[in-house]
Design an enzyme around this catalytic site. Structure first.
Site, PDB file in Angstrom:
ATOM      1  N   GLY A 202      -9.968  -3.747  14.481  1.00  0.00           N
ATOM      2  CA  GLY A 202      -9.561  -5.057  14.572  1.00  0.00           C
ATOM      3  C   GLY A 202     -10.986  -5.696  13.835  1.00  0.00           C
ATOM      4  CB  SER A 203     -12.015  -9.160  13.219  1.00  0.00           C
ATOM      5  OG  SER A 203     -12.250  -9.527  14.277  1.00  0.00           O
ATOM      6  CB  THR A 204     -16.666  -7.124  11.747  1.00  0.00           C
ATOM      7  OG1 THR A 204     -16.261  -6.025  10.834  1.00  0.00           O
ATOM      8  CG2 THR A 204     -18.115  -6.955  12.256  1.00  0.00           C
ATOM      9  CB  VAL A 206     -12.511  -9.262  17.861  1.00  0.00           C
ATOM     10  CG1 VAL A 206     -11.999  -8.562  19.140  1.00  0.00           C
ATOM     11  CG2 VAL A 206     -11.762 -10.644  17.323  1.00  0.00           C
ATOM     12  N   GLY A 207     -14.711  -6.893  17.029  1.00  0.00           N
ATOM     13  CA  GLY A 207     -15.352  -5.599  17.700  1.00  0.00           C
ATOM     14  C   GLY A 207     -16.633  -5.847  18.215  1.00  0.00           C
ATOM     15  CD  GLU A 226     -10.431   0.901  11.046  1.00  0.00           C
ATOM     16  OE1 GLU A 226     -10.939  -0.102  10.114  1.00  0.00           O
ATOM     17  OE2 GLU A 226      -9.013   0.821  11.073  1.00  0.00           O
ATOM     18  CD  GLU A 365     -11.430  -7.747   6.820  1.00  0.00           C
ATOM     19  OE1 GLU A 365     -11.142  -6.555   6.666  1.00  0.00           O
ATOM     20  OE2 GLU A 365     -12.159  -8.016   7.798  1.00  0.00           O
TER      21      GLU A 365
END
Length: 466
Positions: A202-204, A206-207, A226, A365
């Site tokens: 997912g997104s950075t 949320v990561g 990822e 992004e």
């Protein structure tokens, strides 16, 4: 609406984790099963996915909106992942070691073997729902783990179908548990203290939250992430411009730009810049924008794929906001730049020129069909600018000079570098990023290792005196 799907809450998450933990217990059919047995089940699942390939593709097409041909390729790639890791499971083996150091007896033997990490919580996104589910499930199951898979609220249907096929293939109960759910369900799953690994795509942003939440749970666990990207594609002075434009179009407009590794920053050498911009704009303007079921969406030629919609209204508005920012900050719109039509969530394939590194569209992004074309003068400059980002997921080089292309590739801070191509994926090729683009890898041997623990068992002579 296409279908009504449950949104999992605390009770469903508890039940799924408990089922996965019970299935992983010593003495259960799954835990006692060897690599050959797991390989048989994985291959049987792949056979069923081939049988139902059309339905799986149609579900992603309807759910995500992507063109049918893209969804069909996703189904084929997902199936390849299960076959690849079936072969890995079948080849499971231990290593015999004869240690000979000063602190072991001369006749000491040891086995070094791989064991499954345990119960895995996997969370997958909406842009490639079937593929990313396969990327998590196939190595985890090959390793012998059990899995709780949380799907994205926008796109639960293909994973639900895969769950039906997993049951039909004969996997023991509790080995795979599929949970449709919203973001709150994902947070509850990550926070659960009976998981041994979290695998997230997912997104950075949320990561980062996932990583923090894992650090706060009582159980030490593995984490693989990822995440996002802002991937540079370098078009050198040696590039075939027609080829470069074709690669850039696939790299950016595939899946309506909703790709973590989209080639969203195109760096073009100054002497080639005007030619590239003119041809890129012309190709973008000629790209059809259609629903996923349109006849034009059935072509198997990736360079001729049309563009589908954004996944939902929120994504549509986010991308249009970035387009507005590009215009406001002085970039030149060469193609597109607006919403396409008044129905659905379609955006015109958009190409910006005269983009500078500090612009919002060059920094963040976008996750949409918006290409940024930047000019550079020499190798040192372009490498520095390409690497001047928090991300490091992918990069690319277009050149007819292989030596020069490899020279540039070695200097790019990215987990994958494509030369004269883009989005060339295979189950054997690890995929993941540097820096804020993630931790660990999907696919390849690297992914399998992330679902395994290493156990060393040492045999001494029971009759030997110390």
């Amino acid at each position: 609406p296409i279908a009504d799907v449950i949104s999992s809450g605390k009770d469903e998450i508890e039940a799924a984790v408990r089922a996965a933990r019970d299935a992983f217990a010593h003495g259960t059919p799954w835990r006692a099963m060897g690599g050959y047995g797991r390989a048989t089940l994985l291959n049987r699942l792949a056979d069923l996915m081939k049988r139902d390939e059309e339905e799986l593709a149609m579900l992603d097409m309807l759910d995500n909106g992507k063109p049918y041909a893209e969804a069909k390729l996703d189904a084929k790639f997902s199936r390849q992942c299960f076959r690849y890791y079936a072969a890995k499971a079948h080849g499971e083996h231990a290593q015999l070691v004869r240690p000979s150091g000063p602190v072991v007896a001369s006749d000491t033997l040891a086995f070094v073997e791989k064991e499954p990490v345990g119960v895995v919580g996997a969370i997958v996104p909406w842009n490639f729902p079937q593929t990313t589910a396969a990327w998590k499930l196939s190595p985890a199951l090959a390793a012998g783990c059990t899995v709780v898979l949380k799907t994205a609220p926008q796109t639960p249907l293909s994973a639900n179908k895969m769950a039906e096929l997993i049951i039909e293939a004969g996997f023991p109960p509790g080995v795979v548990n599929v949970l449709p759910g919203d973001d709150e369900a994902g947070k509850m799953l990550v926070a659960h203290d009976d998981l041994d690994k979290i695998a997230f795509t997912g997104s950075t942003a949320v990561g980062t939250e996932v990583r923090k939440a894992c650090a706060e749970t009582p159980r030490f666990r593995r984490v693989s992430l990822e995440l996002g990207g802002k991937s540079p594609l370098i078009v050198t002075e040696h590039a075939d411009i027609a080829k470069a434009v074709e690669v850039a179009q696939v790299g950016l407009f595939l899946n309506a730009g909703q790709c973590c590794c989209a080639s969203s920053r195109i760096f073009v050498e100054a002497s080639k810049y005007d030619e590239f911009c003119e041809k890129a704009a012309r190709m973008a303007e000629s790209r059809p924008v259609v629903p996923g079921w349109h006849p034009a969406a059935r072509t198997l030629d990736a360079s001729a794929w049309p563009q589908g919609p954004q996944v939902d209204r929120a994504q549509l508005e986010s991308v249009l906001g970035y387009i507005a920012a590009g215009k406001r900050e002085g970039a030149t719109v060469l193609a597109g730049g607006s919403r396409f039509g008044s129905q659905g969530f379609f955006i015109e394939p958009t190409v910006f020129a005269d983009v500078s590194d500090e612009m919002t569209i060059a920094q963040e992004e976008i996750f949409g069909p918006v290409m940024q074309v930047l000019k550079y003068d020499d190798d040192d400059e372009v490498i520095a600018r390409a690497n001047a980002t928090d991300y490091g997921l992918a990069a690319g080089v277009i050149s007819t000079n292989e030596h020069h292309a490899r020279h540039l590739a070695r200097q790019l801070d990215a987990g994958t570098v494509w030369i004269n191509t883009w989005d060339a994926f295979d189950a054997a090729l690890p995929f993941g990023g540097y820096k804020a683009s993630g931790i660990g890898r999907d696919l390849g041997d690297a992914a399998l290792a992330s679902y395994q623990e290493v156990k060393t068992t040492v045999f001494g002579d029971p009759y030997a005196r110390p």
